[in-house]
Scaffold this active site. Structure first.
Site, PDB file in Angstrom:
ATOM      1  N   LYS A 177       0.801  -1.229   0.000  1.00  0.00           N
ATOM      2  CA  LYS A 177       0.000   0.000   0.000  1.00  0.00           C
ATOM      3  C   LYS A 177       0.832   1.278   0.000  1.00  0.00           C
ATOM      4  CE  LYS A 177      -4.205  -1.820   0.225  1.00  0.00           C
ATOM      5  NZ  LYS A 177      -5.224  -1.609  -0.825  1.00  0.00           N
TER       6      LYS A 177
ATOM      7  N   GLU B 204      -9.890   5.657   3.327  1.00  0.00           N
ATOM      8  CA  GLU B 204     -10.644   4.563   3.922  1.00  0.00           C
ATOM      9  C   GLU B 204      -9.685   3.409   4.144  1.00  0.00           C
ATOM     10  OE1 GLU B 204      -9.489   2.870   0.429  1.00  0.00           O
ATOM     11  OE2 GLU B 204     -10.273   4.914   0.619  1.00  0.00           O
TER      12      GLU B 204
ATOM     13  N   SER C 286       1.722  -9.766  -0.539  1.00  0.00           N
ATOM     14  CA  SER C 286       1.455  -8.324  -0.512  1.00  0.00           C
ATOM     15  C   SER C 286       1.503  -7.698   0.863  1.00  0.00           C
ATOM     16  CB  SER C 286       0.096  -8.047  -1.154  1.00  0.00           C
ATOM     17  OG  SER C 286      -0.918  -8.810  -0.529  1.00  0.00           O
TER      18      SER C 286
END
Length: 402
Positions: free
Chosen positions: A97, A119, A386
């Site tokens: 991210k 969010e 990830s």
């Protein structure tokens, strides 16, 4: 349906459409900020100085490139294909991210915005946003469903420690969908000084293509690394699919390679009935949610369905529109893994390789564990790891898998 590989790699058209999917479905009050964002991003994409700063921070701050690791003990344990892990879990903040958060944070500064909103479900995007806000000297607010706050409490604390206000959302299912609703309401009310740092390849154009471009570094690195280590491209790329940012980041630069098969793994949850999973391609149909036309889990009369996944980051009723296009074309295969399979996959990786994955990529690992033993030993599978599992310790403990 099928389509050419060249078409599968096409950029969205002027309306932000990938074939029939995508677009821009927002209230009139958001049309101006969305169009402003599109212009700013197009200018930044062509600006060598912006791109240089983005890649400098990816390298010096986030810790790129991430290694491609040949998981030999897991490979031996399964007795089939050679398994490689793209180690996005080693990035600063613990997940992929941060790539997108750095890109959009720099873009917000370029646009003169002083406040970020975001969010988050699993909390990793929230932590990445809070991290970039601190780095760039911006105010930030993160919306998070109350159910997700409870199961990802460590990430809530991390965000607050970084100086971000975390706002719990108690409406609806109290998960990611509801957090996005609140973030969009905030954006409508504060467009003059606020940038909405959307966390996946979702939402109105240009978000899906912009977020993809900030994550393409994953696939570009993977391509170079597997060629250096194995001397050829992989046979399979495998990644979990919630909104779809980590998977499209891995897949995109291989779409024109017909010998590379791609597998996206959704959240199979605890059952096949609507409301018990978050597998959009297994139980959904095309519709509009949060500004884009894509596959959505919905009831017979068109209401957005509740969802379930043990993984907060996959617990969302829609999928990115580019994934919907790739599903329709047949270029990418999509399947699902259950809660229990993901838990067991996380335990298997921990005990064979000493790596504890987040529950999101554990879904991808679960599918690999099913398929790899049936493949020849010269088959190469790359899995996008990830995120790391620190945030999921409470769930692991309560699940009884140890």
């Amino acid at each position: 349906m099928t389509q050419s590989l060249n078409h599968a790699m096409a950029w969205p058209d002027a309306r932000g459409r990938y074939g029939e999917f995508g677009g821009r479905f927002v209230p009139e009050t958001l049309m101006h900020p969305v169009e402003e964002l599109e212009r700013a991003w197009e200018a930044a994409r062509a600006d060598e100085q912006f791109q240089a700063e983005f890649h400098r921070l990816l390298k010096d701050y986030a810790g790129r490139p991430t290694p491609l690791y040949h998981a030999r003990r897991l490979t031996e344990h399964l007795g089939g294909a050679q398994i490689y892990l793209k180690r996005e879990d080693l990035l600063h903040t613990g997940a992929h991210k941060i790539n997108n958060a750095i890109g959009q944070g720099l873009l917000a500064k370029r646009m003169g915005k002083t406040r970020l909103i975001a969010e988050t479900g699993a909390g990793q995007h929230g932590v990445a946003t809070a991290t970039v806000a601190a780095l760039l000297g911006l105010r930030s607010v993160v919306y998070m469903g109350e159910e997700d706050m409870a199961r990802q409490a460590s990430n809530v604390f991390r965000m607050r420690l970084l100086g971000t206000e975390v706002v719990g959302v108690g409406s609806g299912s109290k998960t990611l969908k509801d957090a996005i609703n609140e973030a969009m309401r905030d954006w409508v009310a504060n467009v003059s000084d606020t940038h909405y740092l959307l966390g996946s390849v979702l939402g109105p154009h240009p978000y899906p293509v912009m977020v993809r471009e900030f994550h393409r570094v994953i696939g570009r690195e993977t391509r170079a690394e597997i060629l250096a280590q194995a001397g050829r491209l992989p046979d399979y790329l495998v990644a979990c699919v919630g909104g779809g940012s980590n998977s499209i980041g891995l897949f995109y630069d291989f779409l024109a390679d017909p010998g590379v098969k791609m597998l996206g793994v959704e959240a199979g949850g605890r059952g096949a009935n609507l409301g018990e999973h978050a597998a959009r391609f297994a139980g959904g149909r095309p519709g509009v949610l949060h500004g884009t036309y894509t596959y959505v889990l919905q009831t017979g009369d068109g209401l957005i369905s509740t969802t379930h996944s043990i993984s907060a980051g996959l617990d969302y009723p829609a999928v990115g529109p580019e994934h919907a296009s790739l599903y329709a074309s047949g270029r990418v295969e999509y399947t699902r893994a259950s809660d229990q399979a993901a838990l067991e996959a996380a335990r298997t990786l921990a005990r064979t390789e000493g790596i504890i994955p987040a529950l999101e990529p554990a879904h991808a690992l679960a599918e690999v564990i099913q398929r790899a033993p049936k493949m020849s030993k010269d088959t190469i599978i790359v899995v996008n790891l990830s995120g790391r599992g620190d945030k999921d310790m409470g769930i692991f403990q309560s699940s009884g898998i140890v």
